[in-house]
Design a protein around this motif. Structure first.
Motif, PDB file in Angstrom:
ATOM      1  N   PHE A  31       8.264   9.442   6.030  1.00 47.65           N
ATOM      2  CA  PHE A  31       7.513   8.293   5.528  1.00 47.65           C
ATOM      3  C   PHE A  31       6.863   8.634   4.184  1.00 47.65           C
ATOM      4  N   LEU A  32       6.235   9.797   4.116  1.00 45.50           N
ATOM      5  CA  LEU A  32       5.588  10.235   2.875  1.00 45.50           C
ATOM      6  C   LEU A  32       6.612  10.413   1.753  1.00 45.50           C
ATOM      7  N   LEU A  33       7.759  10.947   2.089  1.00 41.26           N
ATOM      8  CA  LEU A  33       8.819  11.110   1.103  1.00 41.26           C
ATOM      9  C   LEU A  33       9.275   9.749   0.579  1.00 41.26           C
ATOM     10  N   HIS A  70      -3.196   0.054   3.625  1.00 40.89           N
ATOM     11  CA  HIS A  70      -2.125  -0.362   4.524  1.00 40.89           C
ATOM     12  C   HIS A  70      -1.149   0.790   4.778  1.00 40.89           C
ATOM     13  N   ARG A  71      -0.836   1.541   3.740  1.00 46.35           N
ATOM     14  CA  ARG A  71       0.037   2.717   3.923  1.00 46.35           C
ATOM     15  C   ARG A  71      -0.582   3.700   4.903  1.00 46.35           C
ATOM     16  N   LEU A  72      -1.885   3.904   4.783  1.00 45.00           N
ATOM     17  CA  LEU A  72      -2.570   4.833   5.683  1.00 45.00           C
ATOM     18  C   LEU A  72      -2.555   4.320   7.122  1.00 45.00           C
ATOM     19  N   VAL A  73      -2.708   3.008   7.297  1.00 42.46           N
ATOM     20  CA  VAL A  73      -2.628   2.416   8.637  1.00 42.46           C
ATOM     21  C   VAL A  73      -1.240   2.659   9.219  1.00 42.46           C
ATOM     22  N   LEU A  74      -0.211   2.423   8.414  1.00 41.98           N
ATOM     23  CA  LEU A  74       1.162   2.659   8.870  1.00 41.98           C
ATOM     24  C   LEU A  74       1.375   4.129   9.227  1.00 41.98           C
ATOM     25  N   LEU A  75       0.899   5.010   8.367  1.00 39.61           N
ATOM     26  CA  LEU A  75       1.038   6.448   8.594  1.00 39.61           C
ATOM     27  C   LEU A  75       0.354   6.872   9.889  1.00 39.61           C
ATOM     28  N   MET A  76      -0.824   6.328  10.131  1.00 39.34           N
ATOM     29  CA  MET A  76      -1.567   6.693  11.332  1.00 39.34           C
ATOM     30  C   MET A  76      -0.816   6.291  12.598  1.00 39.34           C
ATOM     31  N   ASN A  77      -0.093   5.193  12.535  1.00 44.95           N
ATOM     32  CA  ASN A  77       0.550   4.668  13.740  1.00 44.95           C
ATOM     33  C   ASN A  77       2.017   5.059  13.893  1.00 44.95           C
ATOM     34  N   LEU A  78       2.549   5.838  12.961  1.00 40.36           N
ATOM     35  CA  LEU A  78       3.959   6.228  13.034  1.00 40.36           C
ATOM     36  C   LEU A  78       4.319   6.952  14.325  1.00 40.36           C
ATOM     37  N   ASP A  79       3.515   7.925  14.681  1.00 38.09           N
ATOM     38  CA  ASP A  79       3.854   8.749  15.837  1.00 38.09           C
ATOM     39  C   ASP A  79       3.317   8.184  17.145  1.00 38.09           C
ATOM     40  N   ARG A  80       2.607   7.074  17.058  1.00 41.37           N
ATOM     41  CA  ARG A  80       2.053   6.388  18.236  1.00 41.37           C
ATOM     42  C   ARG A  80       1.104   7.276  19.033  1.00 41.37           C
ATOM     43  N   GLU A  81       0.510   8.242  18.345  1.00 40.06           N
ATOM     44  CA  GLU A  81      -0.452   9.142  18.986  1.00 40.06           C
ATOM     45  C   GLU A  81      -1.779   9.067  18.247  1.00 40.06           C
ATOM     46  N   ARG A  82      -2.307   7.891  18.139  1.00 40.10           N
ATOM     47  CA  ARG A  82      -3.557   7.686  17.409  1.00 40.10           C
ATOM     48  C   ARG A  82      -4.717   8.291  18.190  1.00 40.10           C
ATOM     49  N   PRO A 115       2.475  -5.596  17.650  1.00 34.19           N
ATOM     50  CA  PRO A 115       3.475  -4.642  18.141  1.00 34.19           C
ATOM     51  C   PRO A 115       3.422  -3.338  17.330  1.00 34.19           C
ATOM     52  N   ASN A 116       3.464  -2.236  18.034  1.00 32.90           N
ATOM     53  CA  ASN A 116       3.400  -0.899  17.429  1.00 32.90           C
ATOM     54  C   ASN A 116       2.143  -0.683  16.594  1.00 32.90           C
ATOM     55  N   LYS A 117       1.154  -1.548  16.794  1.00 34.84           N
ATOM     56  CA  LYS A 117      -0.140  -1.461  16.097  1.00 34.84           C
ATOM     57  C   LYS A 117       0.007  -1.573  14.583  1.00 34.84           C
ATOM     58  N   ILE A 118       1.050  -2.270  14.152  1.00 34.05           N
ATOM     59  CA  ILE A 118       1.311  -2.440  12.723  1.00 34.05           C
ATOM     60  C   ILE A 118       0.813  -3.816  12.292  1.00 34.05           C
ATOM     61  N   VAL A 119      -0.240  -3.805  11.501  1.00 36.12           N
ATOM     62  CA  VAL A 119      -0.812  -5.046  10.984  1.00 36.12           C
ATOM     63  C   VAL A 119       0.096  -5.551   9.868  1.00 36.12           C
TER      64      VAL A 119
END
Length: 133
Positions: A31-33, A70-82, A115-119
């Motif tokens: 994602f970062l790449l 928004h990018r940080l929100v997406l990054l936080m929820n990528l692995d679904r281990e918030r 869904p998937n906690k993605i706003v």
């Protein structure tokens, strides 16, 4: 448009956020790449930032700060281990960017309803428009 130093700062901030768990997972790395490619940052510069973070540079553009949040929100929820630590760190990053704590809290609250906690971007923008007006 943001300049190169600001782009590097944004990416460095995201890398630091991903390192909350000390080790960046492959999904986070990819994602970062992808974000680095969107920002026109070379792979060499990306790899350098992975090992050598740069100082935070405040972004003047309010809309760019919202995109970054928004990018940080997406990054936080990528692995679904918030974790609570992730949420606190996201909140603090948002405050440092000059975003309203009410808006940040609203995003964090509403996140669980998607869904998937993605706003969705339009919902996030509407939340922050209230503060800006």
């Amino acid at each position: 448009m943001i300049n190169r130093v600001e782009k590097l700062s944004l990416l460095s901030e995201m890398i630091a956020f991903a390192k909350t768990d000390t080790k960046i997972k492959s999904i986070e790395y990819n994602f970062l790449l992808g974000v680095s490619q969107q920002l026109d940052i070379s792979r060499e510069d990306f790899e350098y930032l992975m090992k050598h973070p740069i100082a935070y540079k405040h972004i003047a553009s309010y809309s760019e700060r919202i995109v970054q949040f928004h990018r940080l929100v997406l990054l936080m929820n990528l692995d679904r281990e918030r974790t609570k630590k992730d949420v606190i760190k996201l909140f603090n990053f948002g405050l440092r960017m000059g975003l309203s704590h009410e808006c940040i809290n609203k995003v964090l609250y509403l996140m669980d309803g998607f869904p998937n906690k993605i706003v969705p971007p339009d919902v996030l923008i509407d939340i922050f428009k209230v503060q800006y007006n």
